[in-house]
Design a protein around this motif. Structure first.
Motif, short mmCIF file in Angstrom:
data_model
loop_
_atom_site.label_atom_id
_atom_site.label_comp_id
_atom_site.label_asym_id
_atom_site.label_seq_id
_atom_site.Cartn_x
_atom_site.Cartn_y
_atom_site.Cartn_z
N GLY A 1 0.79 -1.22 0.00
CA GLY A 1 0.00 0.00 0.00
C GLY A 1 0.82 1.27 0.00
N HIS A 2 0.14 2.37 0.32
CA HIS A 2 0.73 3.70 0.25
C HIS A 2 1.53 3.98 1.52
N ALA A 3 2.81 3.67 1.48
CA ALA A 3 3.71 3.90 2.61
C ALA A 3 5.10 4.17 2.09
N SER A 4 5.91 4.82 2.92
CA SER A 4 7.25 5.22 2.48
C SER A 4 8.21 4.06 2.37
N ALA A 5 7.94 2.97 3.06
CA ALA A 5 8.81 1.78 2.98
C ALA A 5 8.04 0.56 3.45
N HIS A 6 8.53 -0.60 3.06
CA HIS A 6 7.90 -1.87 3.42
C HIS A 6 8.97 -2.93 3.67
N VAL A 7 8.66 -3.88 4.51
CA VAL A 7 9.46 -5.10 4.62
C VAL A 7 8.62 -6.24 4.07
N VAL A 8 9.15 -6.93 3.07
CA VAL A 8 8.41 -7.99 2.40
C VAL A 8 9.31 -9.21 2.27
N VAL A 9 8.69 -10.36 2.09
CA VAL A 9 9.49 -11.56 1.84
C VAL A 9 10.07 -11.48 0.43
N GLU A 10 11.19 -12.12 0.26
CA GLU A 10 11.95 -12.00 -0.98
C GLU A 10 11.13 -12.29 -2.23
N ASN A 11 10.32 -13.36 -2.19
CA ASN A 11 9.62 -13.76 -3.42
C ASN A 11 8.44 -12.87 -3.77
N GLU A 12 8.16 -11.86 -2.94
CA GLU A 12 7.13 -10.88 -3.30
C GLU A 12 7.66 -9.78 -4.20
N CYS A 13 8.97 -9.73 -4.39
CA CYS A 13 9.59 -8.69 -5.21
C CYS A 13 9.66 -9.14 -6.67
N ILE A 14 9.21 -8.29 -7.56
CA ILE A 14 9.30 -8.53 -9.00
C ILE A 14 10.31 -7.56 -9.58
N ALA A 15 11.35 -8.09 -10.21
CA ALA A 15 12.36 -7.23 -10.83
C ALA A 15 11.74 -6.42 -11.96
N VAL A 16 12.17 -5.17 -12.08
CA VAL A 16 11.60 -4.25 -13.06
C VAL A 16 12.63 -3.94 -14.14
N PRO A 17 12.27 -4.10 -15.42
CA PRO A 17 13.21 -3.73 -16.50
C PRO A 17 13.58 -2.26 -16.43
N GLU A 18 14.80 -1.95 -16.80
CA GLU A 18 15.29 -0.58 -16.73
C GLU A 18 14.45 0.38 -17.55
N LYS A 19 13.90 -0.10 -18.67
CA LYS A 19 13.17 0.77 -19.58
C LYS A 19 11.81 1.20 -19.06
N VAL A 20 11.28 0.52 -18.04
CA VAL A 20 9.95 0.84 -17.51
C VAL A 20 10.10 1.89 -16.42
N SER A 21 9.37 3.00 -16.53
CA SER A 21 9.53 4.12 -15.62
C SER A 21 8.94 3.84 -14.24
N ASP A 22 9.42 4.61 -13.25
CA ASP A 22 8.88 4.50 -11.89
C ASP A 22 7.38 4.76 -11.87
N GLU A 23 6.92 5.64 -12.75
CA GLU A 23 5.50 6.00 -12.80
C GLU A 23 4.65 4.89 -13.41
N ASP A 24 5.22 4.11 -14.33
CA ASP A 24 4.46 3.05 -14.99
C ASP A 24 4.46 1.74 -14.21
N VAL A 25 5.49 1.52 -13.40
CA VAL A 25 5.62 0.24 -12.69
C VAL A 25 4.37 -0.13 -11.89
N PRO A 26 3.77 0.80 -11.09
CA PRO A 26 2.64 0.37 -10.25
C PRO A 26 1.42 -0.11 -11.02
N TRP A 27 1.36 0.12 -12.32
CA TRP A 27 0.25 -0.42 -13.10
C TRP A 27 0.29 -1.94 -13.16
N PHE A 28 1.40 -2.54 -12.74
CA PHE A 28 1.52 -4.00 -12.86
C PHE A 28 0.43 -4.73 -12.10
N LYS A 29 0.04 -4.21 -10.94
CA LYS A 29 -0.97 -4.92 -10.15
C LYS A 29 -2.35 -4.81 -10.78
#
Length: 327
Positions: free
Chosen positions: A95-123
């Motif tokens: 959610g909307h927070a400045s930082a999070h602690v998550v388990v490793e497998n919840e992280c999805i690597a993001v290609p360099e070409k995809v902007s910070d603004e576009d990434v959250p559309w993934f969900k």
């Protein structure tokens, strides 16, 4: 201390400070860059626009922490973490927070070409992909997407990727239809669905579409979706209404032999889960086969959260993606 948005009651939003623990073995700390408001879900919750006794009613308790999609940077990795490291940019379902602690497998690597603004559309793309899966989209198969809000926009792009034709978007807001056209729809209709059925039939050669995807989450749309679908067609309920008891079957179900199927974020299977879908989404964005240009219409700092939710509620015809910038 970290910061996060919080709903403290109906139509009440603010920001609070909180302590975030250090990552344990197998966990990572992610510093948020951007998070995206899910205007459908979050505003149903914000306005308490749901019936008593529904799953919404059981879920929404105060304090309620909104949001479920963000882009961030791995700040620290716990013991045993191997798939990501400090400095990696990742997508997380948080959610909307400045930082999070998550388990490793919840992280999805993001290609360099995809902007910070576009990434959250993934969900949102992942949620709509659940609808695309059960819709059985295929080359040359007609589809109507009802509602061209954020989830509808993502559903449209999956239809394009699948080769559906024609792809018809229906929404009463002209701006949303223009965005749908940029996303690849072949026809856009600026009307409520109930007033668009004759036009839809004409586009589909005198019969309704093979598939109707209702992304609105509005109970009144359901009966019109049944009326719009062709004989032996399929109606996909992708939008999750807060008033399910007000969704009524009609004689169209029996007379046309319709297939009704619901799609939800939680309906994952081993061959269609969040990691597979997210990686597919990012590859399609990276290779410019999934158009996101112009979908983010508003950006706010977290301290402007009251203004952000007011905009989402009062200026529906002017909004699509509403970002919180935590940088």
């Amino acid at each position: 201390m970290e910061r996060r948005l919080v709903f403290t009651g109906k139509c009440q939003v603010g920001m609070e400070k909180f302590d975030l623990p250090e990552p344990k073995a197998g966990e990572v700390k992610v510093r948020t860059l951007t998070s995206l408001m899910s205007t459908g879900t979050e505003n149903i919750v914000f306005n308490r626009n749901f019936d008593s006794g529904t799953h919404w009613d059981n879920w929404v308790k105060y304090p309620f922490y909104p949001g479920y999609t963000a882009c961030g940077i791995v700040e620290k990795a716990g013991e045993g973490v191997t798939s990501v490291k400090a400095g990696d940019r990742v997508a997380i379902r948080r959610g909307h927070a400045s930082a999070h602690v998550v388990v490793e497998n919840e992280c999805i690597a993001v290609p360099e070409k995809v902007s910070d603004e576009d990434v959250p559309w993934f969900k949102l793309a992942k949620i709509s992909a659940m609808g695309a899966k059960v819709a059985d989209l295929s080359l040359g198969k007609s589809v109507v997407v009802v509602g061209a809000g954020p989830i509808g926009q993502m559903a449209i792009r999956w239809c394009v990727a699948a080769g559906s034709y024609p792809i018809i978007a229906v929404d009463s807001v002209a701006m949303r239809i223009e965005m749908a056209k940029r996303g690849g729809v072949t026809h856009g209709i600026v009307k409520p669905l109930g007033e668009a059925i004759d036009e839809i039939n004409s586009i589909c050669g005198g019969e309704g579409p093979a598939t109707v995807i209702d992304s609105t989450g509005h109970h009144q749309v359901f009966s019109d979706a049944l009326r719009a679908a062709k004989k032996f067609g399929k109606v996909v309920i992708l939008g999750d209404t807060g008033s399910p008891a007000s969704q009524h079957l009609s004689s169209d179900v029996m007379s046309k032999g319709l297939h009704i199927v619901a799609a939800h974020d939680c309906h994952e299977t081993p061959d269609w889960d969040f990691r597979l879908i997210s990686n597919l989404f990012f590859e399609m964005v990276r290779s410019e086969r999934f158009a996101l240009d112009g979908l983010n219409t508003h950006k706010y700092k977290p301290g402007q959260c009251a203004e952000a939710y007011r905009t989402a509620n009062e200026k529906r015809g002017e909004t699509m993606g509403i970002l919180f910038d935590w940088r």
